[in-house]
Design a protein around this motif. Structure first.
Motif, mmCIF file in Angstrom:
data_model
loop_
_atom_site.group_PDB
_atom_site.id
_atom_site.type_symbol
_atom_site.label_atom_id
_atom_site.label_comp_id
_atom_site.label_asym_id
_atom_site.label_seq_id
_atom_site.Cartn_x
_atom_site.Cartn_y
_atom_site.Cartn_z
ATOM 1 N N ILE A 1 0.906 -1.268 0.054
ATOM 2 C CA ILE A 1 0.194 0.083 -0.046
ATOM 3 C C ILE A 1 0.975 1.295 -0.026
ATOM 4 N N PRO A 2 0.640 2.407 -0.691
ATOM 5 C CA PRO A 2 1.404 3.233 -0.779
ATOM 6 C C PRO A 2 1.345 4.043 0.580
ATOM 7 N N ASP A 3 2.431 5.050 0.663
ATOM 8 C CA ASP A 3 2.894 5.627 1.890
ATOM 9 C C ASP A 3 1.650 6.447 2.279
ATOM 10 N N GLY A 4 1.344 6.752 3.471
ATOM 11 C CA GLY A 4 0.341 7.686 3.863
ATOM 12 C C GLY A 4 -0.432 7.044 5.399
ATOM 13 N N ASP A 5 -1.302 7.658 5.560
ATOM 14 C CA ASP A 5 -2.155 7.013 7.002
ATOM 15 C C ASP A 5 -3.055 5.627 6.408
ATOM 16 N N LEU A 6 -3.360 4.644 7.230
ATOM 17 C CA LEU A 6 -3.891 3.677 6.977
ATOM 18 C C LEU A 6 -4.826 3.437 8.024
ATOM 19 N N ALA A 7 -6.060 2.748 7.730
ATOM 20 C CA ALA A 7 -6.929 2.501 8.837
ATOM 21 C C ALA A 7 -7.556 0.889 8.292
ATOM 22 N N GLY A 13 -22.524 -7.842 9.163
ATOM 23 C CA GLY A 13 -23.944 -7.005 9.271
ATOM 24 C C GLY A 13 -23.776 -5.649 9.686
ATOM 25 N N ASP A 14 -22.706 -5.176 10.346
ATOM 26 C CA ASP A 14 -22.465 -3.933 10.625
ATOM 27 C C ASP A 14 -20.730 -3.636 10.332
ATOM 28 N N ALA A 15 -20.537 -2.328 10.363
ATOM 29 C CA ALA A 15 -19.072 -2.088 10.432
ATOM 30 C C ALA A 15 -18.305 -1.662 11.608
ATOM 31 N N PHE A 16 -17.071 -1.835 11.724
ATOM 32 C CA PHE A 16 -16.403 -1.597 12.935
ATOM 33 C C PHE A 16 -14.784 -1.158 12.433
ATOM 34 N N THR A 17 -14.740 -0.258 13.196
ATOM 35 C CA THR A 17 -13.133 0.329 12.967
ATOM 36 C C THR A 17 -12.331 -0.548 13.874
ATOM 37 N N ILE A 18 -11.337 -1.290 13.362
ATOM 38 C CA ILE A 18 -10.248 -2.120 13.958
ATOM 39 C C ILE A 18 -9.149 -1.431 14.433
ATOM 40 N N SER A 19 -8.770 -0.427 13.359
ATOM 41 C CA SER A 19 -7.768 0.534 13.580
ATOM 42 C C SER A 19 -8.175 1.642 12.896
ATOM 43 N N PRO A 20 -7.967 2.926 13.737
ATOM 44 C CA PRO A 20 -8.061 4.132 13.140
ATOM 45 C C PRO A 20 -6.970 4.684 12.243
ATOM 46 N N LEU A 21 -6.920 5.819 11.586
ATOM 47 C CA LEU A 21 -5.975 6.204 10.439
ATOM 48 C C LEU A 21 -4.900 6.234 11.423
ATOM 49 N N THR A 22 -3.734 5.561 10.899
ATOM 50 C CA THR A 22 -2.256 5.756 11.389
ATOM 51 C C THR A 22 -1.376 5.749 10.383
#
Length: 175
Positions: A1-7, A13-22
C-alpha cells in the motif's frame, strides 16, 4: 500500500473500526491475523456499512480525496443500488480485491464448523465480478482477483500509486 495514513475497517452485518487512521502500517499488519468471522458481533454481509465507515474515517481526518482498498467475496444484487449511489457520491477511489470463485465455497470457522446464516443454512459466497468491476470503474479504481502469490497485491499497490500520481499532477495543473 502506498505511503500515508492507513486504517482497518471490518464489516459483516455492521461495520467496525479495527484501527483508526495511523501512519504505522505495522499496527494494521499486527491486527489482521485476529480478523475472523467469530469476532463480529453481528453476522451478515452489509458492505455499504464498511465503505461508509471507511469514508467517514477519511472525511473526519480531513482528507478530501483518498483510496479505499476493499477486500470482498462479492455483493448481493439487492445491495447494488445503495453501493452504486455511495460510489457515485464519494470522493474516494475504491480499489477492490475480489476473493472467491463463481462456484463459491463454505466458510470454515475457527472451531472447524461451517458458517451458517440465521436460518441455519451453510453460507456459500459466490463471486460475481461484473458488479464489482462496475463499482471499481465508477470510483476510478480498479478490480483485482486474488492470486496465490503477491501479484494481486502488487497490482493493487501499483494501481493506487498510479492514480495518486495522476491526481497530484492534475492538482498541480489546476493551480
Amino acid at each position: 500500500i502506498p505511503d500515508g495514513d492507513l486504517a482497518l475497517v471490518a464489516y459483516a452485518g455492521d461495520a467496525f473500526t479495527i484501527s483508526p487512521l495511523t501512519p504505522d502500517a505495522r499496527n494494521i499488519t499486527a491486527l489482521i491475523p485476529s480478523l475472523t468471522p467469530e469476532i463480529m458481533p453481528e453476522q451478515g454481509s452489509y458492505p455499504l456499512a464498511g465503505l461508509e465507515k471507511s469514508a467517514e474515517l477519511l472525511n473526519q481526518a480531513g482528507y478530501p480525496s483518498g483510496t479505499i482498498y476493499w477486500l470482498t467475496d462479492g455483493i448481493d444484487l439487492q445491495d447494488w443500488s445503495e453501493l452504486q449511489s455511495f460510489v457515485s457520491a464519494t470522493p474516494y477511489r475504491i480499489h477492490i480485491l475480489a476473493i472467491g470463485t463463481p462456484e463459491g465455497a463454505p466458510i470454515k470457522m475457527e472451531d472447524t464448523s461451517l458458517l451458517k446464516d440465521h436460518r441455519g443454512s451453510i453460507v456459500i459466497p459466490k463471486l460475481t465480478l461484473e458488479p464489482l468491476n462496475r463499482l471499481a470503474s465508477l470510483s476510478r479504481g480498479s478490480l483485482v482477483n486474488l492470486t496465490a502469490n503477491d501479484a494481486d497485491i502488487t497490482r493493487l499497490v501499483a494501481a493506487g500509486a498510479q492514480r495518486t500520481t495522476e491526481q497530484a499532477n492534475s492538482e498541480e495543473e489546476d493551480e
